[in-house]
Structure formats: structure tokens, C-alpha cells
Design a protein around this motif. Structure first.
Motif, PDB file in Angstrom:
ATOM      1  N   PRO A   8       0.829  -1.211   0.000  1.00  0.00           N
ATOM      2  CA  PRO A   8       0.000   0.000   0.000  1.00  0.00           C
ATOM      3  C   PRO A   8       0.863   1.261   0.000  1.00  0.00           C
ATOM      4  N   MET A   9       0.273   2.352  -0.457  1.00  0.00           N
ATOM      5  CA  MET A   9       1.017   3.603  -0.570  1.00  0.00           C
ATOM      6  C   MET A   9       1.402   4.128   0.809  1.00  0.00           C
ATOM      7  N   SER A  10       2.625   4.597   0.908  1.00  0.00           N
ATOM      8  CA  SER A  10       3.148   5.214   2.123  1.00  0.00           C
ATOM      9  C   SER A  10       4.134   6.293   1.700  1.00  0.00           C
ATOM     10  N   TRP A  11       4.594   7.088   2.686  1.00  0.00           N
ATOM     11  CA  TRP A  11       5.551   8.137   2.348  1.00  0.00           C
ATOM     12  C   TRP A  11       6.864   7.547   1.843  1.00  0.00           C
ATOM     13  N   ASP A  12       7.305   6.447   2.416  1.00  0.00           N
ATOM     14  CA  ASP A  12       8.542   5.810   1.955  1.00  0.00           C
ATOM     15  C   ASP A  12       8.396   5.308   0.520  1.00  0.00           C
ATOM     16  N   LYS A  13       7.251   4.707   0.208  1.00  0.00           N
ATOM     17  CA  LYS A  13       7.015   4.229  -1.160  1.00  0.00           C
ATOM     18  C   LYS A  13       6.934   5.410  -2.129  1.00  0.00           C
ATOM     19  N   PHE A  14       6.292   6.497  -1.698  1.00  0.00           N
ATOM     20  CA  PHE A  14       6.159   7.679  -2.561  1.00  0.00           C
ATOM     21  C   PHE A  14       7.535   8.266  -2.883  1.00  0.00           C
ATOM     22  N   TRP A  15       8.405   8.390  -1.878  1.00  0.00           N
ATOM     23  CA  TRP A  15       9.744   8.924  -2.124  1.00  0.00           C
ATOM     24  C   TRP A  15      10.571   7.972  -2.989  1.00  0.00           C
ATOM     25  N   SER A  16      10.352   6.686  -2.839  1.00  0.00           N
ATOM     26  CA  SER A  16      11.038   5.713  -3.687  1.00  0.00           C
ATOM     27  C   SER A  16      10.610   5.877  -5.145  1.00  0.00           C
ATOM     28  N   ILE A  17       9.323   6.146  -5.367  1.00  0.00           N
ATOM     29  CA  ILE A  17       8.832   6.380  -6.727  1.00  0.00           C
ATOM     30  C   ILE A  17       9.476   7.632  -7.318  1.00  0.00           C
ATOM     31  N   LEU A  18       9.564   8.698  -6.531  1.00  0.00           N
ATOM     32  CA  LEU A  18      10.182   9.930  -7.020  1.00  0.00           C
ATOM     33  C   LEU A  18      11.666   9.720  -7.348  1.00  0.00           C
ATOM     34  N   GLU A  19      12.347   8.903  -6.570  1.00  0.00           N
ATOM     35  CA  GLU A  19      13.761   8.629  -6.825  1.00  0.00           C
ATOM     36  C   GLU A  19      13.972   7.864  -8.126  1.00  0.00           C
ATOM     37  N   HIS A  20      13.041   7.000  -8.476  1.00  0.00           N
ATOM     38  CA  HIS A  20      13.168   6.189  -9.687  1.00  0.00           C
ATOM     39  C   HIS A  20      12.542   6.852 -10.906  1.00  0.00           C
ATOM     40  N   LEU A  21      11.757   7.911 -10.695  1.00  0.00           N
ATOM     41  CA  LEU A  21      10.936   8.473 -11.766  1.00  0.00           C
ATOM     42  C   LEU A  21      11.759   9.118 -12.878  1.00  0.00           C
ATOM     43  N   TRP A  22      12.890   9.725 -12.533  1.00  0.00           N
ATOM     44  CA  TRP A  22      13.618  10.524 -13.523  1.00  0.00           C
ATOM     45  C   TRP A  22      14.178   9.682 -14.663  1.00  0.00           C
ATOM     46  N   ILE A  23      14.474   8.417 -14.408  1.00  0.00           N
ATOM     47  CA  ILE A  23      15.062   7.575 -15.464  1.00  0.00           C
ATOM     48  C   ILE A  23      14.077   7.338 -16.604  1.00  0.00           C
ATOM     49  N   PRO A  24      12.863   6.800 -16.344  1.00  0.00           N
ATOM     50  CA  PRO A  24      11.929   6.634 -17.462  1.00  0.00           C
ATOM     51  C   PRO A  24      11.483   7.953 -18.090  1.00  0.00           C
ATOM     52  N   VAL A  25      11.421   9.021 -17.285  1.00  0.00           N
ATOM     53  CA  VAL A  25      11.019  10.321 -17.834  1.00  0.00           C
ATOM     54  C   VAL A  25      12.032  10.801 -18.870  1.00  0.00           C
ATOM     55  N   ILE A  26      13.321  10.685 -18.565  1.00  0.00           N
ATOM     56  CA  ILE A  26      14.360  11.100 -19.507  1.00  0.00           C
ATOM     57  C   ILE A  26      14.324  10.229 -20.762  1.00  0.00           C
ATOM     58  N   ILE A  27      14.186   8.921 -20.581  1.00  0.00           N
ATOM     59  CA  ILE A  27      14.212   8.003 -21.725  1.00  0.00           C
ATOM     60  C   ILE A  27      13.004   8.220 -22.626  1.00  0.00           C
ATOM     61  N   ILE A  28      11.816   8.261 -22.036  1.00  0.00           N
ATOM     62  CA  ILE A  28      10.600   8.405 -22.823  1.00  0.00           C
ATOM     63  C   ILE A  28      10.498   9.799 -23.428  1.00  0.00           C
ATOM     64  N   GLY A  29      10.975  10.811 -22.695  1.00  0.00           N
ATOM     65  CA  GLY A  29      10.835  12.183 -23.179  1.00  0.00           C
ATOM     66  C   GLY A  29      11.841  12.609 -24.219  1.00  0.00           C
ATOM     67  N   THR A  30      12.900  11.828 -24.441  1.00  0.00           N
ATOM     68  CA  THR A  30      13.954  12.242 -25.366  1.00  0.00           C
ATOM     69  C   THR A  30      13.432  12.420 -26.786  1.00  0.00           C
ATOM     70  N   ALA A  31      12.779  11.399 -27.319  1.00  0.00           N
ATOM     71  CA  ALA A  31      12.289  11.459 -28.694  1.00  0.00           C
ATOM     72  C   ALA A  31      11.203  12.515 -28.839  1.00  0.00           C
ATOM     73  N   GLY A  32      10.306  12.611 -27.842  1.00  0.00           N
ATOM     74  CA  GLY A  32       9.242  13.602 -27.920  1.00  0.00           C
ATOM     75  C   GLY A  32       9.775  15.021 -27.889  1.00  0.00           C
ATOM     76  N   THR A  33      10.784  15.268 -27.060  1.00  0.00           N
ATOM     77  CA  THR A  33      11.381  16.606 -26.993  1.00  0.00           C
ATOM     78  C   THR A  33      12.055  16.967 -28.308  1.00  0.00           C
ATOM     79  N   ALA A  34      12.826  16.023 -28.865  1.00  0.00           N
ATOM     80  CA  ALA A  34      13.523  16.281 -30.124  1.00  0.00           C
ATOM     81  C   ALA A  34      12.537  16.561 -31.246  1.00  0.00           C
ATOM     82  N   SER A  35      11.479  15.788 -31.330  1.00  0.00           N
ATOM     83  CA  SER A  35      10.479  15.985 -32.375  1.00  0.00           C
ATOM     84  C   SER A  35       9.761  17.318 -32.214  1.00  0.00           C
ATOM     85  N   MET A  36       9.443  17.688 -30.984  1.00  0.00           N
ATOM     86  CA  MET A  36       8.737  18.938 -30.737  1.00  0.00           C
ATOM     87  C   MET A  36       9.614  20.144 -31.058  1.00  0.00           C
ATOM     88  N   VAL A  37      10.896  20.050 -30.753  1.00  0.00           N
ATOM     89  CA  VAL A  37      11.824  21.132 -31.090  1.00  0.00           C
ATOM     90  C   VAL A  37      11.872  21.355 -32.594  1.00  0.00           C
TER      91      VAL A  37
END
Length: 332
Positions: free
Chosen positions: A181-210
Motif C-alpha cells: 500500500p502507498m506510504s511516504w517511503d514508497k512515494f519517495w522511492s517512486i520519485l527517486e526512480h521516476l527521472w530515469i523513465p522520464v528522460i528516456i521516454i521524453g527524449t524522442a518527444g522533446t527532439a520531435s517537438m523542437v
């Protein structure tokens, strides 16, 4: 405007009805059903299937009835909020989706926000400094970002993270928080891991939009009204932001139709590579196993978001750009 919106909403009803027929037909096209695939899977690993239980499930969920009756039961259930039962997970579809839905929305929204924040200034810079060294450098990185698929980028990043740092990249949280279940520790763990998929998924979209923003803005900057504004001595920043930048953003608004469904579906292949706890891998697995209610509910939800997104983008374009009108007729 109100008449146009009401008319579009009425058109959505037969559109979604036709999509539901198409989705149901495509899911039913492969020979057999989930239960037959399940029996073959058990036989492949040397286990016996409980045929009595399977027949009871067939009867309970109408698999012994004609296809038209099953279709009507499926559509009627969705209208009252019953999305059916997932045979793969042995749970109602609404419970299966659970945390995966909001995790997918979180990843998608952060990716979209980061893409827009980065793409806007880079696109404006490249357009206003055409053929400069900065423009050439940003163009090169943009073309690389478009050419390299997201899942390849994910594999490369996983490899170097393991070689250089001895770290395994994957999942949206630490292993100990999976299915918890969701807790503050789980939420912070999600934030710590979030930047990796965001950078990977956003790379092509950012380049295309530019690239698109640069091309549209260059086209607007060469028009007569911009030259007239410059000749009158208007400040360069005001010349840029008054109309050219505004007119070049139409494609951002028109993309709403595709952005809304992508928020739910996510980058499926990239999510599989990174073992992300999003809805993309679940949708692929449901289609592979012929888990009809889970796959059909996903596809219908994506279709609904697409129709809504197209309506919102059409209305926003008419409000944003006075050159676009929602009704025909000659202009004086």
C-alpha cells in the motif's frame, strides 16, 4: 460554439459504438479464447488443468453464448461501470488496474511537462538564430533523439549504468515496495526512480517537438506582417511573442488528441524493457493471453480519451487562433 460542442458529443456516441464493435471483433478474431490458451500453457509445463473450474468460468462469463450476446453484455456492463473480470489475474478489471493507472498518469504527465519545458526555449532559440553553431548543435542532438528508439536508449542506459556504477535500472520503486500500500517511503522511492523513465521516454518527444516548433516559427517569421512590425521599429521580443510564436503553437494544441491516450497507454516497449509498473506491459500481456475484458476495457478507454482529446483540441484551436473557424461560410 455550444451548438458545435453538443453536435460533436452526439457524434461521439456512434463513433464509440463502432469502435467497440471493432475492438470486440479484433479480440475475437484469433482462434480459441483465454481458457484454451490457459489449458495449452499448463500442458506445456506438464500440469493438469481443472476442466470443471474452467467450464464454470466459461458459463459464468457467457463464453458459452453466441458472440452477439457476449458483445451486448460487455458493452452494457461498461455503461454501468462493470468492466468485467480479468482471467489472467483472477480479479475484476477495476482492481487489476489499481496503482498501475495512477503510476502511468504520473510518468506521462511529468514526461509531457518536461518535454514542453525543454522544447519551448530550444525551439525558439533555434528559429531565431537559424544556421548558427547553436542551431546546428541542437539540430544534431534533435536528429539523434528522433532516430534512436526509446527502448534502444533504455537498453544503452541500463548497460552503462551497470558497467559504470554497478546499478540495475528498472522498476518505478524499490523491490520491497512492490504490491505494498502507498506510504511516504514508497512515494519517495517512486520519485527517486521516476527521472530515469522520464528522460528516456521524453527524449524522442522533446527532439520531435523542437524540430516542429523551429519549422513552424521560421515559417511565421518570414511572413509579411512580421516584416512590417520590424519596419515600424517594434521591439524584437514583442515581434516574436505577439503573433509568430502564438501562431506556431497550433500543433501543440492539435497534439492533445494523441497526448491524452498516451497518458494511459504509456511507452509500452520502453516500460517492458525497464520493468515499469505501468499499464503498457499489462495491455500487451492481456492482448497476448486473450484476456478479453482487460484488453477490451483498455482499448475502449484509449478510444474514449482519443475522441475527447480531438474535441478539446478542435475547440482550443478555434479559441487560440482566430484564423480557424468552427463553421463554414464565406468571410467578408
Amino acid at each position: 460554439m455550444l451548438r458545435y460542442i453538443l453536435w460533436r458529443i452526439l457524434v461521439m456516441i456512434p463513433t464509440l459504438l463502432l469502435i467497440s464493435m471493432l475492438v470486440f471483433t479484433i479480440i475475437e478474431l484469433p482462434p480459441g479464447d483465454y481458457f484454451e490458451s490457459y489449458i495449452e500453457e499448463l500442458r506445456a509445463i506438464g500440469e493438469k488443468a481443472d476442466l470443471q473450474e474452467i467450464e464454470e468460468l466459461r458459463a459464468r462469463y457467457g463464453y458459452d453464448k453466441p458472440i452477439p450476446i457476449r458483445y451486448l453484455n460487455w458493452v452494457g456492463g461498461m455503461l454501468v461501470g462493470d468492466f468485467g473480470y480479468s482471467f489472467e489475474y483472477r480479479l475484476p478489471v477495476s482492481e487489476v488496474v489499481g496503482d498501475r493507472l495512477w503510476l502511468t498518469v504520473l510518468v506521462s504527465f511529468v514526461t509531457i511537462a518536461l518535454t514542453w519545458i525543454i522544447a519551448f526555449p530550444i525551439g525558439v532559440y533555434s528559429a531565431t538564430r537559424q544556421y548558427s553553431w547553436g542551431d546546428y548543435g541542437l539540430t544534431l542532438f534533435g536528429l539523434i533523439g528522433i532516430a534512436v528508439p526509446n527502448f534502444i536508449f533504455a537498453l544503452i542506459l541500463m548497460y552503462f549504468a551497470n558497467i559504470w556504477f554497478g546499478t540495475t535500472i528498472g522498476h518505478l520503486m524499490d523491490q520491497k515496495y512492490l504490491n505494498q500500500p502507498m506510504s511516504w517511503d514508497k512515494f519517495w522511492s517512486i520519485l527517486e526512480h521516476l527521472w530515469i523513465p522520464v528522460i528516456i521516454i521524453g527524449t524522442a518527444g522533446t527532439a520531435s517537438m523542437v524540430r516542429r516548433l523551429r519549422a513552424n516559427l521560421l515559417d511565421e517569421l518570414q511572413k509579411q506582417y512580421v516584416m512590417t512590425a520590424r519596419a515600424k521599429g517594434l521591439h524584437p521580443m514583442k515581434v516574436l511573442t505577439k503573433y509568430p510564436l502564438r501562431m506556431s503553437l497550433n500543433f501543440f494544441i492539435s497534439d492533445i488528441g494523441s497526448i491524452l491516450p498516451s497518458i494511459i497507454s504509456g511507452a509500452e516497449i520502453t516500460a517492458v524493457v525497464l520493468s515499469l509498473e505501468t499499464t503498457g506491459p499489462m495491455l500487451i500481456k492481456a492482448l497476448q493471453s486473450q484476456d478479453m475484458y482487460l484488453a477490451g476495457s483498455f482499448l475502449m478507454f484509449l478510444a474514449f480519451l482519443t475522441v475527447i482529446g480531438v474535441l478539446v483540441s478542435d475547440i482550443a484551436l478555434a479559441l487560440f487562433d482566430p484564423r480557424i473557424r468552427l463553421k463554414g461560410g464565406a468571410t467578408k
